[in-house]
Design an enzyme around this catalytic site. Sequence first.
Site, short mmCIF file in Angstrom:
data_model
loop_
_atom_site.label_atom_id
_atom_site.label_comp_id
_atom_site.label_asym_id
_atom_site.label_seq_id
_atom_site.Cartn_x
_atom_site.Cartn_y
_atom_site.Cartn_z
N ASP A 26 7.60 11.63 -9.88
CA ASP A 26 8.02 10.31 -10.36
C ASP A 26 7.53 10.10 -11.79
OD1 ASP A 26 8.78 7.71 -10.72
OD2 ASP A 26 7.28 6.84 -9.35
N LYS B 45 6.70 6.21 -17.28
CA LYS B 45 5.29 5.90 -17.08
C LYS B 45 4.47 6.39 -18.27
CE LYS B 45 5.20 6.42 -12.01
NZ LYS B 45 4.73 5.07 -11.65
N ASP C 26 3.96 11.81 -5.03
CA ASP C 26 4.77 10.63 -4.69
C ASP C 26 5.71 10.93 -3.51
OD1 ASP C 26 5.23 7.95 -5.09
OD2 ASP C 26 6.80 8.26 -6.60
N ARG D 27 11.82 2.47 -3.22
CA ARG D 27 12.54 1.52 -2.36
C ARG D 27 14.04 1.81 -2.34
NH1 ARG D 27 10.21 -3.34 -5.87
NH2 ARG D 27 8.58 -1.77 -6.02
N1 BES Z 1 5.13 5.96 -7.05
C1 BES Z 1 4.84 4.72 -7.66
C2 BES Z 1 3.69 3.97 -6.97
C3 BES Z 1 2.34 4.63 -7.05
C4 BES Z 1 1.45 4.26 -8.02
C5 BES Z 1 1.95 5.53 -6.09
C6 BES Z 1 0.20 4.83 -8.06
C7 BES Z 1 0.71 6.11 -6.14
C8 BES Z 1 -0.18 5.76 -7.12
C9 BES Z 1 6.07 3.83 -7.61
O1 BES Z 1 7.28 4.48 -7.64
C10 BES Z 1 6.01 2.93 -8.79
O2 BES Z 1 6.11 3.44 -9.88
N2 BES Z 1 5.84 1.64 -8.59
C11 BES Z 1 5.74 0.72 -9.63
C12 BES Z 1 6.57 -0.47 -9.25
C13 BES Z 1 6.83 -1.43 -10.37
C14 BES Z 1 7.73 -0.79 -11.42
C15 BES Z 1 7.46 -2.67 -9.82
C16 BES Z 1 4.29 0.33 -9.78
O3 BES Z 1 3.56 0.30 -8.79
O4 BES Z 1 3.85 0.13 -10.91
ZN ZN Z 2 7.31 6.41 -6.99
MN MN Z 3 7.97 4.85 -9.62
#
Ligand code: BES
Ligand code: ZN
Ligand code: MN
Length: 493
Positions: free
Chosen positions: A266, A273, A284, A347
Amino acid sequence: MTSTLDLSFAPQPTKPAFPMLAFAFASGDDKKPPILSESAIQADAACGGAITQAIKDTEFKASAGSSLTVRCADGAVVIIGAGKAFTPGKEAEDIGGHITAALAKNSLIKATLMIDSDDAAIISGIGLGAVLAAYKFSHYFTKGDKAKPKQRKLTITSPLGRKALTAFKAEKELAEGVFLARDLVYEPANMLYPESFAKRCKMLENECGLKVEVLDEKAMKKEGMDLLLSVGQGSTKKSQMVIMRWDGGKKGEKPLALIGKGVCFDTGGISIKPAGGMEDMKWDMGGAAAVTGAMRSIAGRKLKRNVIGLIGLVENMPDGNATRPGDVVKSMSGQTVEIINTDAEGRLVLADVLTYTLRHFEPEKMVNLATLTGAIIVSLGKEHAGLFSNDDDLSGAITAAGLDTGEKAWRMPLGKDYDDLLKSHIADMKNIGGRWAGSITAACFLERFVEGVPWAHIDIAGMAWADKSRPTVPSGGTGYGVRLLTRFVENGA
Ligand code: BES
Ligand code: ZN
Ligand code: MN
């Protein structure tokens, strides 16, 4: 990889077999010395009282996790502190983990653990904990000890003798599932991508009798799974969905569906990111790993329940063909989604897998696992996964299975006020809420795809990878979820 510990079971020897391990129990009174087990008393006699002497000379109180090494003429004796007493389950398993640590600390390649209990659950629980604690992922080291971790041999002797192996066999099947999940989580994304992950799943047909079907992009397109495909479209790696079936229950019994987020890497996509720590996003796919491992354990234990495991496998990359923020995509359910942030991709994958499950399997209930949000780590840290559910019984059963296995989950709220945050000016919903309650709005998003079927979502973002070791879970990929799900099924899911 598997465990670096080879375990065998044998009858209690007539005299202590060195090097050996035996238990001492805490007296519960600071002024009184620890209480030696039967076997430890025998060892003490064979060593001319060296153990009782060592206890006098040191601060050893036999608290759980402590150990005391005594070198006698015939060999070493390691006294394992067992606390005041321990019960089968988590306590026995943790003691097993401490035993593995004591073997390493004392550089013992081969040893005998003398257990005086004839309780099969205690003996096999200690064995399970010891084996789980000895897991190492050493695949990519080429030099030195790390490339070839020491393989140790432990013989557990007890009044049950070899019969203890019967009880341990079920634990071994459980451990295989945990190890599979840990391996998958450890693998880097250049090695483990949707197609190679699916191939690994396919091998489970021969390994444990699961039926495994793989859907490629063409097949998913035909199903209308555009939301899942929109996540993978920026990657050169082809998206996949894997369906694993275990028909252990009665014919016609509605299945339990286990669903996993399998984002093999991811980057965030166009909503990219930051560089720091991005390497963590190789795991992930921890939800998919947990589901795959649980299916392995459920099949290995031949549980009497119809269970299906479905995992959505994609890679989220930025690219000329990647989804843009603001794009509107139609889901398999027919609902449209405005993709505000391409980093809220898990999601999207899960939504289509949930719909696929509903359309093809008529599940009795659905449980999905996902490393879904960073926000759940802010809420619950690394002690509990976040549990969201539309069903109190289901939620209670998962919480209970978590307490049984030490893979804990804490229930979080859902509700209209949170769900309203997903309103979009152009489509049926946005893929993110506002700044607050990020793990809850993510769960609300998923709930829009479950059509009222009993469902639970477990956000394991804080649990799939550990920075610090626990007695039966070394730091690194934890395999969180395998034990929880297997126990949930065993408890009558
Ligand atoms: N895979 C990430 C969530 C994650 C973060 C898992 C840290 C493990 C460790 C997910 O896909 C993500 O990026 N979520 C975002 C959501 C936001 C954009 C609403 C997040 O948590 O920042
Ligand atoms: Zn993710
Ligand atoms: Mn993500």
